[in-house]
Scaffold this active site. Structure first.
Site, PDB file in Angstrom:
ATOM      1  N   ASP A   1     -32.067 -15.993 -34.290  1.00  0.00           N
ATOM      2  CA  ASP A   1     -31.579 -14.944 -33.398  1.00  0.00           C
ATOM      3  C   ASP A   1     -32.029 -13.605 -33.972  1.00  0.00           C
ATOM      4  OD1 ASP A   1     -29.404 -14.419 -31.090  1.00  0.00           O
ATOM      5  OD2 ASP A   1     -29.285 -12.820 -32.612  1.00  0.00           O
TER       6      ASP A   1
ATOM      7  N   GLU B   1     -32.745 -13.655 -26.846  1.00  0.00           N
ATOM      8  CA  GLU B   1     -33.421 -13.394 -28.120  1.00  0.00           C
ATOM      9  C   GLU B   1     -33.283 -14.550 -29.091  1.00  0.00           C
ATOM     10  OE1 GLU B   1     -29.348 -11.362 -28.438  1.00  0.00           O
ATOM     11  OE2 GLU B   1     -30.843 -11.800 -26.898  1.00  0.00           O
TER      12      GLU B   1
ATOM     13  N   ASN C   1     -33.831  -2.855 -26.543  1.00  0.00           N
ATOM     14  CA  ASN C   1     -33.799  -2.665 -25.092  1.00  0.00           C
ATOM     15  C   ASN C   1     -33.216  -1.311 -24.722  1.00  0.00           C
ATOM     16  OD1 ASN C   1     -34.984  -4.957 -24.020  1.00  0.00           O
ATOM     17  ND2 ASN C   1     -33.105  -6.162 -24.103  1.00  0.00           N
TER      18      ASN C   1
END
Length: 555
Positions: A421, A464, A429
């Protein structure tokens, strides 16, 4: 005084008297040398005439004159019979001179009676046969026999103008008061020879057509089989093997190769080949092949010509064909066929129309099969791959693990599962927008592909989160490799529009079959739990899953 004479004696005396008494001496001479066979009645008349001549000259008008008239008529009748014969008739003496010829023979050879009589019979024979004819003629008169027409070798006659024509000849032997004569009946068989030659030609063509039909039928069978096999192929490699197998059968004495345009469409790569090429097959640009440029079949015209394909060895003089592999107007590659060198055959032998048609049909089948396989592969990739990173997706990995665990159980080897992860991914973002976040995901996906071995599986699990499966890798080795990847991630530099996006770190959880689970669900859950522990303990670290409490290891 009573006299008696033999028939032969009477004939001799009659000839003498006729020569003296007959006004038409020349006519009677011809009549008398003709081998006319008299009837018993005529012989009695001759006896009576002879006695009358001896006893009284006045009986000439009563016996000799009527006999002369009858003999001339009989000779004329015989002459007309010969002239009315449909074939030529020649009388040949042992010395080769022609004694007589009927009208058909004169017309057949183009001579008059005066020109032909007393000429050697060899003048009627072509020169290439005339030299040996006297010897054969001599042998015939030494052992005369009747020979039927059509027996022996093929014979030819020669006309006055020098032209030749095929003839049929029958021979028979006659004995006359003047000696032996070979009676030759000559028939012009030009029309029969033409008909026979036409029949032979027709039979040869029919045989060739039958052989061609059998060959085309066999080619059609192979073509249908190849099409069926290509449609049953699961991937491009299988299709290439099928093409190679049937290419040898469809194009014997021809070297062939299948080239496919790469997905990037900048190069054409050799995928399958058979036969002997003068040089190794190499990658080339699509512009190097005229068939790909024009979208239609292309063939060599002459050595050094500017329209010859640049991917073909320029020193090779053998004929070739390039046929584009098309599907719905889109060029996928090219089928290249090169005639192999054969002894006694010129290099630039043109391709027959049937072979060109066959090549186009084969190329159509290959193009359609490869287009279907690429479409199938594209659809499968869409269903099992992540479009953003190019890695496998969660669906594929779960299916793969369900298949791999039974195999690992049978063969007793471990499977390591690692869950990743990206730490604080939301920050990318929020700061750089989705474009920046997508760029980070793509770069990390590329990084994973470079870190795994052949046989390992890397996937984007979602968002992710990423996963790597390592068949045959023990837990301690998996932990070491995961730690290497964690440190390598810290060195990743991602730029967007010349701006560095910042440091990237990851958290990882490691689990291993069978220690942490004996099913795909158990294994992923163990790795996922370890991942969340790593994130809970501060991120940017690797945590190993805890063994199952119900785990029983058999030593």
């Amino acid at each position: 005084m009573k006299l008696s004479f033999s028939i032969s004696g009477l004939l001799i005396l009659i000839k003498v008297l006729l020569i003296v008494m007959a006004a038409e001496a020349s006519v009677m001479f011809v009549l008398m040398i003709s081998p006319v066979e008299f009837s018993p009645f005529v012989e009695l008349m001759v006896d009576a005439a002879l006695l009358g001549i001896i006893s009284s000259p006045f009986l000439f008008w009563l016996v000799i004159k009527p006999f002369k008239t009858a003999a001339i008529a009989e000779a004329e009748k015989f002459r007309n019979l010969l002239d009315s014969a449909p074939d030529g008739i020649l009388g040949v003496a042992p010395d080769g001179k022609i004694n007589f010829a009927n009208g058909q023979a004169l017309m057949m050879f183009g001579y008059s009676q005066q020109e032909l009589v007393n000429q050697l019979v060899e003048s009627l024979i072509p020169e290439r046969f005339a030299k040996q004819h006297p010897r054969e003629r001599g042998q015939y008169f030494l052992s005369p026999s009747t020979r039927s027409m059509g027996a022996g070798r093929e014979l030819f006659g020669q006309r006055k103008d020098g032209t030749e024509f095929p003839v049929g000849i029958s021979l028979s032997h006659l004995k006359t008061v003047q000696g032996s004569i070979a009676l030759a009946i000559v028939r012009d068989i030009t029309s029969q020879t033409l008909v026979r030659n036409e029949i032979v030609t027709a039979n040869r063509k029919l045989k060739e057509q039958m052989e061609e039909l059998q060959r085309r039928t066999l080619e059609l069978d192979h073509l249908n089989e190849m099409g069926e096999m290509l449609q049953a192929c699961m991937n491009i490699d299988e299709a290439c093997e099928i093409t190679k197998q049937y290419g040898k059968q469809l194009f014997p004495s021809v070297a062939g190769a299948v080239f496919l345009i790469s997905p990037s469409r900048d190069v054409v790569e050799p995928m399958a080949s058979w036969g002997n090429f003068s040089s190794p097959l190499t990658v080339f640009s699509p512009d190097a092949c005229w068939a790909l440029r024009r979208g239609r079949i292309h063939t060599r015209t002459e050595i050094g010509c500017s329209t010859n394909c640049h991917h073909v060895d320029p020193t090779c003089s053998r004929s070739y064909l390039c046929i584009p592999l098309l599907a719905q107007g889109d060029a996928l590659g090219v089928l290249h066929l090169l005639k192999e060198a054969r002894d006694g055959e010129p290099d630039a032998v043109p391709w027959t129309d049937s072979k060109r048609q066959l090549a186009v049909a084969v190329a159509d089948d290959i193009g359609l099969a490869f287009a279907n396989l690429r479409l199938r592969e594209a659809l499968r990739n869409q269903s099992i791959c992540d479009s953003l990173t190019g890695l496998y997706n969660r669906r594929f990995v779960e299916e793969w693990l369900h298949r791999e665990i039974p195999r690992a159980t049978r063969n007793k080897y471990p499977i390591a599962a690692i869950m990743f992860d990206l730490d604080h991914f939301k920050r990318f973002n929020d700061t750089f927008g989705h474009e920046g976040g997508d760029l980070v995901l793509r770069e990390f996906g590329s990084f994973l592909l470079k870190q795994i071995r052949e046989g390992d599986i890397a996937c984007r699990f979602g968002g992710e989160e990423f996963a790597v499966l390592m068949p045959g890798t023990a837990l301690d080795v998996a932990v070491q490799r995961t730690e290497v990847m964690r440190k390598g991630t810290e060195d990743l530099v991602v730029r967007l529009g010349g701006q560095t996006l910042g440091k990237i770190t990851l958290s990882a959880g490691v689990a291993c079959f069978p220690e942490h689970g004996t099913s795909a669900e158990q294994l992923f859950k163990a790795a996922d739990d370890a991942l969340y522990r790593a994130k809970g303990e501060g991120r940017n670290r690797v945590i190993v899953a805890e063994p199952r409490r119900d785990m029983h290891v058999t030593q």
